[in-house]
Write a protein that holds these residues in place. Structure first.
Motif, PDB file in Angstrom:
ATOM      1  N   GLN A 118      35.337  39.791  38.752  1.00 54.83           N
ATOM      2  CA  GLN A 118      33.939  40.097  38.489  1.00 54.83           C
ATOM      3  C   GLN A 118      33.734  41.398  37.715  1.00 54.83           C
ATOM      4  O   GLN A 118      32.774  41.518  36.952  1.00 54.83           O
ATOM      5  CB  GLN A 118      33.172  40.141  39.807  1.00 54.83           C
ATOM      6  CG  GLN A 118      33.057  38.779  40.480  1.00 54.83           C
ATOM      7  CD  GLN A 118      32.226  38.823  41.751  1.00 54.83           C
ATOM      8  OE1 GLN A 118      31.723  39.868  42.139  1.00 54.83           O
ATOM      9  NE2 GLN A 118      32.083  37.684  42.407  1.00 54.83           N
ATOM     10  N   THR A 119      34.611  42.380  37.894  1.00 62.62           N
ATOM     11  CA  THR A 119      34.433  43.649  37.184  1.00 62.62           C
ATOM     12  C   THR A 119      34.587  43.479  35.688  1.00 62.62           C
ATOM     13  O   THR A 119      33.926  44.172  34.905  1.00 62.62           O
ATOM     14  CB  THR A 119      35.459  44.688  37.677  1.00 62.62           C
ATOM     15  OG1 THR A 119      35.274  44.880  39.076  1.00 62.62           O
ATOM     16  CG2 THR A 119      35.300  46.010  36.949  1.00 62.62           C
ATOM     17  N   ASP A 122      34.897  38.006  34.662  1.00 63.07           N
ATOM     18  CA  ASP A 122      34.243  37.107  35.615  1.00 63.07           C
ATOM     19  C   ASP A 122      34.391  35.667  35.134  1.00 63.07           C
ATOM     20  O   ASP A 122      33.418  34.907  35.005  1.00 63.07           O
ATOM     21  CB  ASP A 122      32.767  37.481  35.760  1.00 63.07           C
ATOM     22  CG  ASP A 122      32.141  36.917  37.029  1.00 63.07           C
ATOM     23  OD1 ASP A 122      32.881  36.343  37.853  1.00 63.07           O
ATOM     24  OD2 ASP A 122      30.909  37.049  37.188  1.00 63.07           O
ATOM     25  N   ALA A 125      32.834  32.421  36.857  1.00 63.52           N
ATOM     26  CA  ALA A 125      31.399  32.196  36.634  1.00 63.52           C
ATOM     27  C   ALA A 125      31.072  31.963  35.169  1.00 63.52           C
ATOM     28  O   ALA A 125      30.084  31.291  34.835  1.00 63.52           O
ATOM     29  CB  ALA A 125      30.595  33.375  37.163  1.00 63.52           C
ATOM     30  N   LYS A 153      30.219  37.058  29.439  1.00 61.30           N
ATOM     31  CA  LYS A 153      29.932  37.421  30.825  1.00 61.30           C
ATOM     32  C   LYS A 153      28.440  37.307  31.147  1.00 61.30           C
ATOM     33  O   LYS A 153      27.869  38.138  31.840  1.00 61.30           O
ATOM     34  CB  LYS A 153      30.439  38.838  31.115  1.00 61.30           C
ATOM     35  CG  LYS A 153      30.616  39.140  32.596  1.00 61.30           C
ATOM     36  CD  LYS A 153      31.077  40.552  32.829  1.00 61.30           C
ATOM     37  CE  LYS A 153      31.175  40.832  34.332  1.00 61.30           C
ATOM     38  NZ  LYS A 153      31.547  42.243  34.597  1.00 61.30           N
TER      39      LYS A 153
END
Length: 229
Positions: A118-119, A122, A125, A153
């Motif tokens: 996620q940082t 990601d 997603a 992102k």
């Protein structure tokens, strides 16, 4: 484009901060091209062109610790170009990049997984980066600025590519489809796309710079060679 573009760009995080990378100069044709006849987009037929993955690359650089420009690449990307040689400024380019295809030089164990988290990208997603051209401006006989929307992102921002048309032909017996080649360069600020971790404080060089310079070299194949009959 979707290679020539192109796309994209990305970043990799190695930590901290760095001096901003210098803005790249406008793209120029490879030096080796000087020994060949001047290319003309009028030498190729109108139609749809798609990335030849065997002869295409997408690399990027970030300034690391003030010491070097760390270089990595994406192994899987695709592009589609709708081209009318009589009106190259009306061309339409779309491109996709698979962030999971990020290739690193001797990465520490688990580093690729960290970058997919996620940082950074990601990737679960947001499994694709995309680029869609919105404007093409000729800057010379074989050069152009291609502006488009880059989605990375979950964030969409305009990015401009400096593009050089390296050459092309309508096809031949051993390669019966039209073929064209481009080099495209650009820069993006990774913080604009939610990847601001590790960007240095002013005056520091401990970390990874916020500017990402990327280069796309691509060949694209198009309509089949027309034969008499």
């Amino acid at each position: 484009m979707k290679s020539a573009l192109l796309i994209p760009a990305a970043v990799l995080a190695l930590a901290g901060c760095s001096k901003p990378a210098p803005q790249p100069a406008a793209a120029t044709a490879p030096a080796s091209a000087e020994s060949f006849p001047a290319p003309s987009v009028k030498d190729v037929p109108a139609g749809e062109y798609k990335t030849d993955p065997m002869h295409s690359s997408l690399t990027f650089k970030v300034f690391h610790m003030g010491f070097s420009h760390y270089t990595a690449r994406f192994g899987k990307f695709d592009a589609t170009l709708q081209l009318d040689p009589a009106h190259p400024e009306a061309a339409r380019l779309t491109a996709t990049v698979d962030p999971q295809s990020l290739e690193l030089n001797s990465p520490p164990k688990g580093f690729h997984d960290d970058l997919m988290g996620q940082t950074w990208f990601d990737a679960k997603a947001h499994p694709q980066m995309t680029f869609t051209s919105t404007k093409i401006e000729k800057t010379g006989d074989n050069t152009a600025k291609v502006t488009g929307d880059l989605s990375l992102k979950g964030v969409t921002k305009p990015v401009t590519l400096d593009v050089v048309f390296n050459g092309g032909y309508p096809g031949m017996q051993m390669d019966p489809h039209a073929r064209i080649g481009f080099t495209a360069t650009g820069t993006l600020n990774r913080a604009d796309f939610g990847m601001g971790f590790g960007i240095p404080a002013p005056g520091s060089s401990m970390g990874v710079g916020g500017l990402v310079d990327f280069t796309i070299d691509t060949e694209m194949t198009g309509p089949a060679l027309k034969t008499g009959g």
